[in-house]
Design an enzyme around this catalytic site. Structure first.
Site, PDB file in Angstrom:
ATOM      1  N   GLU A  16      21.575  77.008 -29.308  1.00  0.00           N
ATOM      2  CA  GLU A  16      20.330  76.377 -29.731  1.00  0.00           C
ATOM      3  C   GLU A  16      19.507  77.252 -30.679  1.00  0.00           C
ATOM      4  O   GLU A  16      18.582  76.762 -31.327  1.00  0.00           O
ATOM      5  CB  GLU A  16      19.480  76.038 -28.501  1.00  0.00           C
ATOM      6  CG  GLU A  16      20.030  74.921 -27.635  1.00  0.00           C
ATOM      7  CD  GLU A  16      19.981  73.564 -28.320  1.00  0.00           C
ATOM      8  OE1 GLU A  16      19.261  73.416 -29.322  1.00  0.00           O
ATOM      9  OE2 GLU A  16      20.683  72.640 -27.857  1.00  0.00           O
ATOM     10  N   GLU A  55      37.412  84.340 -13.945  1.00  0.00           N
ATOM     11  CA  GLU A  55      36.276  85.211 -13.630  1.00  0.00           C
ATOM     12  C   GLU A  55      36.685  86.467 -12.867  1.00  0.00           C
ATOM     13  O   GLU A  55      35.885  87.381 -12.689  1.00  0.00           O
ATOM     14  CB  GLU A  55      35.222  84.446 -12.833  1.00  0.00           C
ATOM     15  CG  GLU A  55      35.624  84.069 -11.431  1.00  0.00           C
ATOM     16  CD  GLU A  55      34.456  83.434 -10.678  1.00  0.00           C
ATOM     17  OE1 GLU A  55      34.117  83.969  -9.601  1.00  0.00           O
ATOM     18  OE2 GLU A  55      33.899  82.432 -11.154  1.00  0.00           O
TER      19      GLU A  55
END
Length: 271
Positions: A81, A112
């Site tokens: 953004e 992960e």
């Protein structure tokens, strides 16, 4: 200090399946209202982190977020953004998720748990000691993130973390640990809820305050936003109209002429 995973503690609520829809919604909302107060408590730590980020970016550095699952996706969201909102280069703020871009939409098994992959991922960006790397993990125990931050510290790269547990392993490899303690989730262990909300709030604060400090906002306006669609062009024209006290048609003309809100305001103000 002994480490306790508060994020995994039992919910304060029992027998959720017996609640009415209204009860579920009210109780979730009640829990959510505590998140902003938890974030408020870490503002002093956030201030120090933002000051360091601004300092490094002014030296030509970049900001990186690394995480897995929900935490990784939130980092990518915030990073993505920044260019449209503040008109900065797409490589100034970067989000990296364990498992690569495929993991943005789908779970990638065991991604992960790899302690070496984050550093490999960062090396593809030619990471250096001007950059800042923020690890995001609600638990503060994600091996991918811990390994990445540890490798960054070994190469004199500034590190930070956003976690919802106090005294976590991730905090120990962070120069600027942000520990926002939101307590047990409504659904036990579902850290996409309050923990995720807290992380999103903090990421908003980090990127927005950094961009303001870098001069990417004038007054309270997004003068450097990218004019990538009709809605944003209309918003840009409205900003020009209000700032220069001209009508909408004139504002659109100036926006077309100068190509950005900032240039239109600056050039027309000083003519």
């Amino acid at each position: 200090m002994s480490f306790k995973k508060i994020t995994e503690s039992d919910s304060k609520y029992r027998h959720l399946e017996k609640m009415s829809v209204e009860e579920i919604l009210v109780n979730i909302n009640n829990e959510d209202q505590s998140v902003a107060l938890a974030v408020q408590k870490v503002i002093p730590q956030l201030e120090k982190l933002v000051q360091k980020i601004v300092e490094q970016l002014k030296l030509g550095g970049r900001l990186f977020y690394i995480g897995a699952g929900t935490s990784g996706r939130l980092g990518i969201l915030d990073a993505s953004e920044c260019p449209p909102t503040f008109g900065v280069s797409s490589d100034l703020v970067n989000g990296i998720i364990a498992g690569g871009d495929h993991a943005i939409r789908y779970a990638v098994e065991n991604a992960e748990d790899d302690t070496t992959q984050a550093w490999k991922d960062l090396l593809t960006f030619e990471i250096n000691d001007k950059d800042v790397v923020v690890g995001i993990a609600a638990s503060g125990t994600t091996p991918y993130v811990i390994g990445g931050l540890k490798d960054c510290q070994a190469h004199q790269i500034k590190t930070a973390c956003i976690t919802c547990n106090e005294g976590s392993p991730m905090s120990k490899v962070s120069d600027f640990p942000i520990e926002v303690i939101v307590g047990p989730e409504f659904v036990t262990g579902s850290s996409r809820m309050k923990a995720g909300t807290a992380q999103k709030l903090i990421l908003n604060m980090i990127s927005t305050s950094t961009m303001i400090q870098l001069g990417r906002v004038k007054d309270n306006k997004m003068v450097d936003m990218q004019l990538s669609n009709e809605k944003l062009k209309q918003r840009g024209a409205k900003l020009i109209m209000e700032t220069l006290n001209v009508n909408l048609d004139k504002a659109k003309e100036l926006l077309e002429k100068h190509g950005s809100v900032r240039k239109a305001i600056a050039n027309e103000t000083y003519q």
